[in-house]
Design an enzyme around this catalytic site. Sequence first.
Site, PDB file in Angstrom:
ATOM      1  N   ASN A 190       0.828  -1.112   0.322  1.00 24.82           N
ATOM      2  CA  ASN A 190       0.052  -0.421  -0.318  1.00 24.82           C
ATOM      3  C   ASN A 190       0.997   1.405  -0.070  1.00 24.82           C
ATOM      4  O   ASN A 190       1.522   1.380   1.489  1.00 24.82           O
ATOM      5  CB  ASN A 190      -0.890   0.368   1.153  1.00 24.82           C
ATOM      6  CG  ASN A 190      -1.373   1.356   1.117  1.00 24.82           C
ATOM      7  OD1 ASN A 190      -1.506   2.127   0.650  1.00 24.82           O
ATOM      8  ND2 ASN A 190      -2.580   1.343   2.680  1.00 24.82           N
ATOM      9  N   LYS A 209       0.048   3.923  -0.123  1.00 27.40           N
ATOM     10  CA  LYS A 209      -0.555   5.702   0.163  1.00 27.40           C
ATOM     11  C   LYS A 209      -0.718   6.240  -0.880  1.00 27.40           C
ATOM     12  O   LYS A 209      -0.960   6.418  -1.357  1.00 27.40           O
ATOM     13  CB  LYS A 209      -0.272   5.991   1.496  1.00 27.40           C
ATOM     14  CG  LYS A 209      -0.340   4.568   2.989  1.00 27.40           C
ATOM     15  CD  LYS A 209      -0.063   5.221   4.040  1.00 27.40           C
ATOM     16  CE  LYS A 209       0.289   3.059   4.935  1.00 27.40           C
ATOM     17  NZ  LYS A 209      -0.012   3.717   6.325  1.00 27.40           N
ATOM     18  N   HIS A 252      -9.468   1.034   5.234  1.00 24.49           N
ATOM     19  CA  HIS A 252      -8.649   1.176   6.471  1.00 24.49           C
ATOM     20  C   HIS A 252      -8.136   2.121   6.812  1.00 24.49           C
ATOM     21  O   HIS A 252      -9.065   3.227   6.773  1.00 24.49           O
ATOM     22  CB  HIS A 252      -7.628   2.088   5.067  1.00 24.49           C
ATOM     23  CG  HIS A 252      -5.557   2.173   5.905  1.00 24.49           C
ATOM     24  ND1 HIS A 252      -5.410   3.072   6.369  1.00 24.49           N
ATOM     25  CD2 HIS A 252      -4.802   1.244   5.223  1.00 24.49           C
ATOM     26  CE1 HIS A 252      -3.877   2.155   6.879  1.00 24.49           C
ATOM     27  NE2 HIS A 252      -4.674   1.366   6.033  1.00 24.49           N
ATOM     28  N   GLU A 267      -6.470   5.071   8.104  1.00 23.04           N
ATOM     29  CA  GLU A 267      -6.509   6.389   7.305  1.00 23.04           C
ATOM     30  C   GLU A 267      -8.240   6.579   6.731  1.00 23.04           C
ATOM     31  O   GLU A 267      -7.836   8.675   6.703  1.00 23.04           O
ATOM     32  CB  GLU A 267      -5.291   6.538   6.863  1.00 23.04           C
ATOM     33  CG  GLU A 267      -3.901   6.159   7.947  1.00 23.04           C
ATOM     34  CD  GLU A 267      -2.799   5.553   6.930  1.00 23.04           C
ATOM     35  OE1 GLU A 267      -2.652   5.411   5.705  1.00 23.04           O
ATOM     36  OE2 GLU A 267      -2.276   4.670   7.029  1.00 23.04           O
ATOM     37  N   GLU A 296      -5.242  -5.009  10.906  1.00 25.12           N
ATOM     38  CA  GLU A 296      -4.263  -4.431  11.703  1.00 25.12           C
ATOM     39  C   GLU A 296      -4.490  -2.841  12.502  1.00 25.12           C
ATOM     40  O   GLU A 296      -5.501  -2.279  12.336  1.00 25.12           O
ATOM     41  CB  GLU A 296      -4.336  -2.502  10.082  1.00 25.12           C
ATOM     42  CG  GLU A 296      -4.344  -3.421   8.554  1.00 25.12           C
ATOM     43  CD  GLU A 296      -3.262  -2.278   7.408  1.00 25.12           C
ATOM     44  OE1 GLU A 296      -2.939  -2.758   6.739  1.00 25.12           O
ATOM     45  OE2 GLU A 296      -4.305  -1.469   7.250  1.00 25.12           O
ATOM     46  N   GLY A 306       2.360   1.848  10.543  1.00 19.03           N
ATOM     47  CA  GLY A 306       3.889   3.353  10.810  1.00 19.03           C
ATOM     48  C   GLY A 306       4.433   3.655  12.022  1.00 19.03           C
ATOM     49  O   GLY A 306       5.433   4.667  11.332  1.00 19.03           O
ATOM     50  N   SER A 360       3.320  -2.470  10.013  1.00 15.12           N
ATOM     51  CA  SER A 360       4.906  -2.466  10.492  1.00 15.12           C
ATOM     52  C   SER A 360       5.840  -3.731   9.633  1.00 15.12           C
ATOM     53  O   SER A 360       6.664  -4.384  10.764  1.00 15.12           O
ATOM     54  CB  SER A 360       5.364  -1.687  11.815  1.00 15.12           C
ATOM     55  OG  SER A 360       4.812  -0.834  12.246  1.00 15.12           O
TER      56      SER A 360
HETATM   57  C1  PEP Z   1      -0.834   0.183   5.662  1.00 13.78           C
HETATM   58  O1  PEP Z   1      -1.197   1.697   5.582  1.00 13.78           O
HETATM   59  O2  PEP Z   1      -1.327  -0.813   5.860  1.00 13.78           O
HETATM   60  C2  PEP Z   1       0.267  -0.334   7.153  1.00 13.78           C
HETATM   61  C3  PEP Z   1       0.635  -1.558   7.324  1.00 13.78           C
HETATM   62  O3  PEP Z   1       1.754   0.661   7.179  1.00 13.78           O
HETATM   63  P1  PEP Z   1       2.842   0.359   7.648  1.00 13.78           P
HETATM   64  O4  PEP Z   1       2.898  -0.687   6.777  1.00 13.78           O
HETATM   65  O5  PEP Z   1       3.749   1.254   7.346  1.00 13.78           O
HETATM   66  O6  PEP Z   1       3.028  -0.356   8.905  1.00 13.78           O
END
Ligand code: PEP
Length: 243
Positions: A8, A10, A91, A93, A158, A164, A203
């Site tokens: 992803n 983003k 998501h 976000e 998640e 992040g 992460s």
């Molecule tokens: C995500 O954006 O779905 C995500 C898991 O980000 P990161 O791997 O940076 O934690």
Amino acid sequence: MRQLIAGNWKMHGKLADVAGYAAAIRQAPAHVDLLICPPFTLLDRFGSALKGSPVALGAQDCAPCPQGAHTGDVSAAMLHEAGAQYVILGHSERRENHGETNADVAAKVAAATAAGLIPIVCTGETEAQRDAGDAEALVRSQLVHSLPQNFSGVVAYEPIWAIGTGRTPAEDDVAAMHAAIRAALLRHLGAAGAGVKILYGGSVKPGNAASLLALPEVGGALVGGASLRAEDLLTIAADAPCG
Ligand code: PEP
């Protein structure tokens, strides 16, 4: 089940980044499915650059309706036409920054499915919800209210506090949540719930992917930051167990 490793991007990336990245991820290991989800503006370019490769293409959101006076929105059919096969929905976000509710996600799942896209529906708790012991109930509720009973697609777990941040949950907690999600899917979807892949996201990077991906009921990873470097995404993919 073959594992799915989904990157992803983003809101990152430029047209000039696509050719080199796509050439690199064409070398994806054969035992996993690899998916890249760039911003809308890069979909068409990625589609051309990945033509003939097994790497799939996805978007990061879609509108809940097929067309109309919705300035700034992009429909699922438009994404399909641009080359997307998957779309990430709900998501955290988007839930946080755009106030998306489970009902919004459900409408987007229906729109995506009608347009021939495979939805990847994201779930996950805040740190406060985990500390209060509410994580499983919250995720169950997200699933029941976001997925239609004929859902066909992918679910991602998640934990918001792991996205992040460089932090990941204890492996036992990931395994317990994935088992709870599988049980909820079987209750909600019947036998079809057994075939839904459950990705872990938060992460994931080279260095922790192998142990996370080996956990029971983990069917792959949704990778944010680490997916921006093709070699990191490929290392994560190589670390996935054979399905
Ligand atoms: C995500 O954006 O779905 C995500 C898991 O980000 P990161 O791997 O940076 O934690």
